[in-house]
Scaffold this motif. Structure first.
Motif, PDB file in Angstrom:
ATOM      1  N   TYR A   1       0.937  -1.269   0.090  1.00 37.64           N
ATOM      2  CA  TYR A   1      -0.066   0.015  -0.061  1.00 37.64           C
ATOM      3  C   TYR A   1       0.766   1.276  -0.070  1.00 37.64           C
ATOM      4  CZ  TYR A   1      -4.485   2.622   0.724  1.00 37.64           C
ATOM      5  OH  TYR A   1      -5.504   3.236   0.556  1.00 37.64           O
ATOM      6  N   ALA A   2       2.001   1.310   0.873  1.00 32.71           N
ATOM      7  CA  ALA A   2       2.997   2.340   0.952  1.00 32.71           C
ATOM      8  C   ALA A   2       3.348   2.501  -0.373  1.00 32.71           C
ATOM      9  CB  ALA A   2       3.969   2.191   1.947  1.00 32.71           C
ATOM     10  N   ALA A   3       3.677   1.503  -1.548  1.00 26.33           N
ATOM     11  CA  ALA A   3       4.504   1.521  -2.646  1.00 26.33           C
ATOM     12  C   ALA A   3       3.540   2.219  -3.653  1.00 26.33           C
ATOM     13  CB  ALA A   3       4.940   0.383  -3.108  1.00 26.33           C
ATOM     14  N   ALA A   4       2.139   1.955  -3.326  1.00 23.46           N
ATOM     15  CA  ALA A   4       1.096   2.393  -4.372  1.00 23.46           C
ATOM     16  C   ALA A   4       1.090   3.758  -4.570  1.00 23.46           C
ATOM     17  CB  ALA A   4      -0.159   1.463  -4.081  1.00 23.46           C
ATOM     18  N   GLY A   5       1.268   4.605  -3.422  1.00 26.79           N
ATOM     19  CA  GLY A   5       1.108   6.192  -3.553  1.00 26.79           C
ATOM     20  C   GLY A   5      -0.240   6.308  -4.189  1.00 26.79           C
ATOM     21  N   THR A   6      -0.581   6.940  -5.269  1.00 26.80           N
ATOM     22  CA  THR A   6      -1.807   7.443  -5.869  1.00 26.80           C
ATOM     23  C   THR A   6      -2.417   6.818  -6.981  1.00 26.80           C
ATOM     24  OG1 THR A   6      -0.752   9.129  -7.149  1.00 26.80           O
ATOM     25  CG2 THR A   6      -1.660   9.905  -5.331  1.00 26.80           C
ATOM     26  N   ASP A   7      -1.525   5.633  -7.244  1.00 29.33           N
ATOM     27  CA  ASP A   7      -1.814   4.486  -8.305  1.00 29.33           C
ATOM     28  C   ASP A   7      -3.083   3.715  -7.946  1.00 29.33           C
ATOM     29  OD1 ASP A   7      -1.878   2.438 -10.047  1.00 29.33           O
ATOM     30  OD2 ASP A   7       0.230   2.424 -10.500  1.00 29.33           O
ATOM     31  N   ARG A   8      -4.178   3.920  -8.772  1.00 31.45           N
ATOM     32  CA  ARG A   8      -5.373   3.416  -8.241  1.00 31.45           C
ATOM     33  C   ARG A   8      -4.977   1.676  -8.368  1.00 31.45           C
ATOM     34  NH1 ARG A   8      -7.752   5.935  -4.728  1.00 31.45           N
ATOM     35  NH2 ARG A   8      -9.369   4.566  -4.904  1.00 31.45           N
ATOM     36  N   SER A   9      -4.825   1.351  -9.538  1.00 29.62           N
ATOM     37  CA  SER A   9      -4.488  -0.091  -9.638  1.00 29.62           C
ATOM     38  C   SER A   9      -3.721  -0.952  -8.791  1.00 29.62           C
ATOM     39  CB  SER A   9      -4.140  -0.320 -11.129  1.00 29.62           C
ATOM     40  OG  SER A   9      -2.675   0.074 -11.375  1.00 29.62           O
ATOM     41  N   ALA A  10      -2.341  -0.137  -8.158  1.00 30.30           N
ATOM     42  CA  ALA A  10      -1.728  -0.484  -7.347  1.00 30.30           C
ATOM     43  C   ALA A  10      -2.232  -0.598  -5.757  1.00 30.30           C
ATOM     44  CB  ALA A  10      -0.342   0.109  -7.250  1.00 30.30           C
ATOM     45  N   ARG A  11      -3.052   0.475  -5.633  1.00 30.08           N
ATOM     46  CA  ARG A  11      -3.789   0.282  -4.356  1.00 30.08           C
ATOM     47  C   ARG A  11      -4.813  -0.754  -4.362  1.00 30.08           C
ATOM     48  NH1 ARG A  11      -3.828   5.619  -1.551  1.00 30.08           N
ATOM     49  NH2 ARG A  11      -6.190   5.165  -0.984  1.00 30.08           N
ATOM     50  N   LEU A  12      -5.433  -0.757  -5.375  1.00 29.80           N
ATOM     51  CA  LEU A  12      -6.223  -1.959  -5.362  1.00 29.80           C
ATOM     52  C   LEU A  12      -5.794  -3.384  -5.062  1.00 29.80           C
ATOM     53  CD1 LEU A  12      -8.805  -0.896  -8.149  1.00 29.80           C
ATOM     54  CD2 LEU A  12      -9.250  -1.091  -5.909  1.00 29.80           C
ATOM     55  N   ALA A  13      -4.684  -3.645  -5.862  1.00 33.24           N
ATOM     56  CA  ALA A  13      -3.554  -4.880  -5.724  1.00 33.24           C
ATOM     57  C   ALA A  13      -3.363  -5.077  -4.208  1.00 33.24           C
ATOM     58  CB  ALA A  13      -2.645  -4.709  -6.859  1.00 33.24           C
ATOM     59  N   ALA A  14      -3.178  -3.738  -3.253  1.00 34.85           N
ATOM     60  CA  ALA A  14      -2.685  -4.121  -2.093  1.00 34.85           C
ATOM     61  C   ALA A  14      -3.798  -4.904  -1.315  1.00 34.85           C
ATOM     62  CB  ALA A  14      -2.420  -2.616  -1.319  1.00 34.85           C
ATOM     63  N   PHE A  15      -5.030  -4.774  -1.509  1.00 32.28           N
ATOM     64  CA  PHE A  15      -6.007  -5.421  -1.012  1.00 32.28           C
ATOM     65  C   PHE A  15      -5.943  -7.166  -1.539  1.00 32.28           C
ATOM     66  CE2 PHE A  15      -7.572  -1.248  -0.598  1.00 32.28           C
ATOM     67  CZ  PHE A  15      -8.183  -1.419   0.696  1.00 32.28           C
ATOM     68  N   ASP A  16      -5.522  -7.346  -2.564  1.00 32.86           N
ATOM     69  CA  ASP A  16      -5.161  -8.688  -2.902  1.00 32.86           C
ATOM     70  C   ASP A  16      -4.130  -9.176  -1.763  1.00 32.86           C
ATOM     71  OD1 ASP A  16      -6.646  -8.396  -5.147  1.00 32.86           O
ATOM     72  OD2 ASP A  16      -5.205  -7.915  -6.317  1.00 32.86           O
ATOM     73  N   ALA A  17      -3.081  -8.585  -1.394  1.00 39.91           N
ATOM     74  CA  ALA A  17      -2.008  -9.078  -0.610  1.00 39.91           C
ATOM     75  C   ALA A  17      -2.667  -9.198   0.878  1.00 39.91           C
ATOM     76  CB  ALA A  17      -0.915  -8.214  -0.458  1.00 39.91           C
ATOM     77  N   LEU A  18      -3.522  -8.172   1.317  1.00 45.87           N
ATOM     78  CA  LEU A  18      -4.446  -8.265   2.654  1.00 45.87           C
ATOM     79  C   LEU A  18      -5.247  -9.467   2.558  1.00 45.87           C
ATOM     80  CD1 LEU A  18      -5.195  -7.147   5.156  1.00 45.87           C
ATOM     81  CD2 LEU A  18      -7.007  -5.634   3.778  1.00 45.87           C
ATOM     82  N   ALA A  19      -5.884  -9.879   1.557  1.00 42.95           N
ATOM     83  CA  ALA A  19      -6.690 -10.981   1.642  1.00 42.95           C
ATOM     84  C   ALA A  19      -5.903 -12.278   1.467  1.00 42.95           C
ATOM     85  CB  ALA A  19      -7.671 -11.064   0.107  1.00 42.95           C
ATOM     86  N   ALA A  20      -4.594 -12.538   0.874  1.00 41.53           N
ATOM     87  CA  ALA A  20      -3.772 -13.341   1.051  1.00 41.53           C
ATOM     88  C   ALA A  20      -3.070 -13.603   2.454  1.00 41.53           C
ATOM     89  CB  ALA A  20      -2.923 -13.412  -0.165  1.00 41.53           C
ATOM     90  N   GLY A  21      -3.111 -12.547   3.151  1.00 43.29           N
ATOM     91  CA  GLY A  21      -2.464 -12.625   4.427  1.00 43.29           C
ATOM     92  C   GLY A  21      -1.051 -12.494   4.012  1.00 43.29           C
ATOM     93  N   SER A  22      -0.366 -11.857   3.272  1.00 38.95           N
ATOM     94  CA  SER A  22       0.926 -11.902   2.745  1.00 38.95           C
ATOM     95  C   SER A  22       1.436 -10.273   2.362  1.00 38.95           C
ATOM     96  CB  SER A  22       1.224 -12.657   1.521  1.00 38.95           C
ATOM     97  OG  SER A  22       2.676 -12.597   1.353  1.00 38.95           O
TER      98      SER A  22
END
Length: 212
Positions: free
Chosen positions: A53-74
């Motif tokens: 999430y920190a690396a995503a900044g204002t990149d919307r697609s990267a911010r959404l991808a951060a939730f994939d990591a959250l869901a995966a617990g990784s």
């Protein structure tokens, strides 16, 4: 109930339901009635943020991808410092939101309602969990706009936000809009908070065991 002394440093943690810490933020206590905990921080305050999430900044697609990591617990946490704005944060007991005010050198920039789980107090702070959607409110409370609803929808699809949490957020949305329109609750004194600023002699909030 754990109560915090004025000027104490507390840590707000976002904790996922399996107990993994998603973020940590060091805050200074301004007051604690038990019903409402009021904290603050300023640029330089320490935090630890999820690396995706920190690396995503204002990149919307990267911010959404951060939730994939959250869901995966990784994910891993990265050290961070607060930038740019001073913050006042009100966390009412039992509330599925916090009320935040952001300040720049020009004064109150905006109010910001963060929808999140009710606080669970710890000896050194409190745990909650950010539920993605937010409400940005003009300083004079005359207008507001919803923020990050795409992230909220994505988190719902992934199961990060449960059906029960969704219902709680839906009710909290109605509660907050009514509070804004009625200028009630915390916002009854909104005009008086416009002049608030972080005192220059206050120590920078640091995370426990963290370096300067």
């Amino acid at each position: 109930m754990q109560r915090f002394d004025e000027a104490a440093t507390v840590v707000r943690r976002d904790v996922y339901r399996d107990g993994q810490v998603w973020s940590e933020h060091a805050l200074r206590v301004l007051s604690d009635t038990g019903e409402v905990l009021v904290t603050a921080c300023a640029p330089g305050a320490q935090a630890r943020l999820p690396s995706p999430y920190a690396a995503a900044g204002t990149d919307r697609s990267a911010r959404l991808a951060a939730f994939d990591a959250l869901a995966a617990g990784s994910w891993e946490l990265s050290d961070a410092r607060r930038q740019e704005t001073e913050l006042l944060l009100w966390k009412p007991a039992g509330a599925w939101y916090s009320v935040n005010a952001f300040y720049t050198a020009d004064g109150l920039r905006n109010w910001y309602i963060n929808f999140e789980r009710p606080a669970r107090r710890r000896p050194d702070g409190f745990d909650t969990f950010d539920l993605a959607v937010d409400l940005v409110v003009e300083p004079d409370l005359t207008a507001f706009s919803w923020k990050d609803e795409d992230e909220y929808a994505h988190a719902r699809r992934l199961g990060v936000i449960t059906d029960a949490e969704h219902l709680a957020v839906k009710a909290a949305r109605d509660e907050v809009v009514a509070m804004i329109e009625a200028r009630s609750g915390i916002l009854a004194e909104a005009a008086g908070w416009a002049a608030w600023r972080w005192a220059p002699d206050w120590a920078t909030p640091l995370l426990p065991r963290a370096g300067p």
